[in-house]
Design a protein around this motif. Structure first.
Motif, PDB file in Angstrom:
ATOM      1  N   LEU A  85      30.434 -44.602 -99.745  1.00  0.00           N
ATOM      2  CA  LEU A  85      30.913 -44.622 -98.362  1.00  0.00           C
ATOM      3  C   LEU A  85      31.152 -46.019 -97.811  1.00  0.00           C
ATOM      4  CD1 LEU A  85      28.745 -41.780 -96.756  1.00  0.00           C
ATOM      5  CD2 LEU A  85      31.084 -41.649 -97.635  1.00  0.00           C
ATOM      6  N   VAL A  86      30.411 -46.986 -98.289  1.00  0.00           N
ATOM      7  CA  VAL A  86      30.567 -48.357 -97.780  1.00  0.00           C
ATOM      8  C   VAL A  86      30.754 -49.317 -98.957  1.00  0.00           C
ATOM      9  CG1 VAL A  86      29.480 -48.126 -95.537  1.00  0.00           C
ATOM     10  CG2 VAL A  86      28.036 -48.408 -97.537  1.00  0.00           C
ATOM     11  N   HIS A  88      32.312 -51.954 -99.314  1.00  0.00           N
ATOM     12  CA  HIS A  88      32.340 -53.400 -99.063  1.00  0.00           C
ATOM     13  C   HIS A  88      30.951 -54.019 -99.171  1.00  0.00           C
ATOM     14  CE1 HIS A  88      31.037 -51.947 -95.121  1.00  0.00           C
ATOM     15  NE2 HIS A  88      30.642 -53.180 -94.832  1.00  0.00           N
ATOM     16  N   ILE A 180      40.639 -50.361-100.740  1.00  0.00           N
ATOM     17  CA  ILE A 180      39.577 -49.505-100.206  1.00  0.00           C
ATOM     18  C   ILE A 180      38.442 -50.358 -99.646  1.00  0.00           C
ATOM     19  CG2 ILE A 180      37.910 -47.702-100.748  1.00  0.00           C
ATOM     20  CD1 ILE A 180      40.789 -46.751-100.816  1.00  0.00           C
ATOM     21  N   THR A 181      38.104 -51.409-100.365  1.00  0.00           N
ATOM     22  CA  THR A 181      37.051 -52.311 -99.900  1.00  0.00           C
ATOM     23  C   THR A 181      37.471 -53.016 -98.608  1.00  0.00           C
ATOM     24  OG1 THR A 181      36.342 -52.653-102.195  1.00  0.00           O
ATOM     25  CG2 THR A 181      35.568 -54.242-100.553  1.00  0.00           C
ATOM     26  N   SER A 184      37.137 -50.548 -95.789  1.00  0.00           N
ATOM     27  CA  SER A 184      35.731 -50.361 -95.463  1.00  0.00           C
ATOM     28  C   SER A 184      35.210 -51.532 -94.627  1.00  0.00           C
ATOM     29  CB  SER A 184      34.909 -50.225 -96.749  1.00  0.00           C
ATOM     30  OG  SER A 184      33.529 -50.116 -96.473  1.00  0.00           O
ATOM     31  N   THR A 185      35.612 -52.740 -95.004  1.00  0.00           N
ATOM     32  CA  THR A 185      35.191 -53.923 -94.246  1.00  0.00           C
ATOM     33  C   THR A 185      35.714 -53.849 -92.815  1.00  0.00           C
ATOM     34  OG1 THR A 185      35.239 -55.254 -96.267  1.00  0.00           O
ATOM     35  CG2 THR A 185      35.271 -56.441 -94.172  1.00  0.00           C
ATOM     36  N   LEU A 187      36.639 -51.203 -91.107  1.00  0.00           N
ATOM     37  CA  LEU A 187      36.018 -50.105 -90.368  1.00  0.00           C
ATOM     38  C   LEU A 187      34.663 -50.504 -89.817  1.00  0.00           C
ATOM     39  CD1 LEU A 187      35.773 -47.143 -89.477  1.00  0.00           C
ATOM     40  CD2 LEU A 187      34.899 -46.620 -91.774  1.00  0.00           C
ATOM     41  N   TRP A 188      33.831 -51.119 -90.657  1.00  0.00           N
ATOM     42  CA  TRP A 188      32.483 -51.457 -90.202  1.00  0.00           C
ATOM     43  C   TRP A 188      32.475 -52.654 -89.261  1.00  0.00           C
ATOM     44  CZ3 TRP A 188      28.306 -48.556 -90.255  1.00  0.00           C
ATOM     45  CH2 TRP A 188      28.336 -47.415 -91.060  1.00  0.00           C
TER      46      TRP A 188
END
Length: 208
Positions: A85-86, A88, A180-181, A184-185, A187-188
């Protein structure tokens, strides 16, 4: 007097009730088991450390702290979940598939009885099931296999230790190529920004 005519002394008769298996067999098993348990404990320690750092990075307010607690199997599942899910967060492949088997082996060895034939020296690991009288006699675990599993755990622990040291030093975005990484970065980062500057409640009127 020939050998056949030599007198027989009863006190020289072998004591067939006295075990004569090599005691080194048990000692070798104890050494391998001790190495295995220590290596498993080391993996357990570093896995908790990695999870603790990761959840603090994602949710400094402690909302995700529960991901870093629980038994070994629960924490391993959480590690695998967060790795997906994360991406990164640099987990570095610490959610090793082999840990499921190695942890199962640990549970067998930690609670199993070392049942040795006192004459032949052969042995089995006897496992009593907790909620029944069923007994499993396991012949696939021996000093050599346990030692090999311990070496595997030690290798995983060394890798986890390195991941723990660097997990809170993320790779700068400009060096990340995997899309994708990068997503993820981003998004967070947005989640962190929203946490630091929450939107006004629905009942509040916007400032004029």
């Amino acid at each position: 007097m020939t050998n056949d005519d030599e007198p027989f002394y009863p006190d020289e008769e072998p004591d067939f009730d006295e075990p004569f298996a090599d005691p080194a067999i048990r000692s070798g098993y104890q050494a391998a088991l001790g190495r295995f348990i220590m290596a498993h404990n080391e993996v357990d320690f570093w896995m908790t450390g990695i999870l603790t750092k990761a959840v603090k990075m994602l949710a400094p307010d402690g909302e995700l702290d529960s991901f870093a607690v629980g038994d070994f199997s629960e924490r391993l599942k959480n590690l695998r979940l967060l790795s997906i899910l994360v991406p990164h967060i640099g987990f570095g492949g610490t959610d090793d598939d082999r840990l499921v088997y190695l942890n199962s082996t640990r549970n067998i060895l930690a609670h199993g009885h070392f049942d040795q034939d006192p004459w032949e020296g052969t042995y089995e690991i006897v496992k009593q099931k907790r909620r029944s009288l069923v007994v499993d006699r396991l012949k696939n675990h021996n000093e050599q296999s346990i030692d090999a599993n311990a070496a595997e755990l030690e290798k995983i622990a060394r890798h986890m230790s390195a991941v723990f040291d660097f997990i809170d030093s993320p790779v700068p975005k400009e060096y990340i190529e995997d899309p994708i990484t990068l997503m993820s970065t981003g998004l967070w980062e947005a989640v962190a920004a929203r946490r630091n500057n929450p939107p006004p409640a629905a009942s509040e009127s916007p400032a004029v």
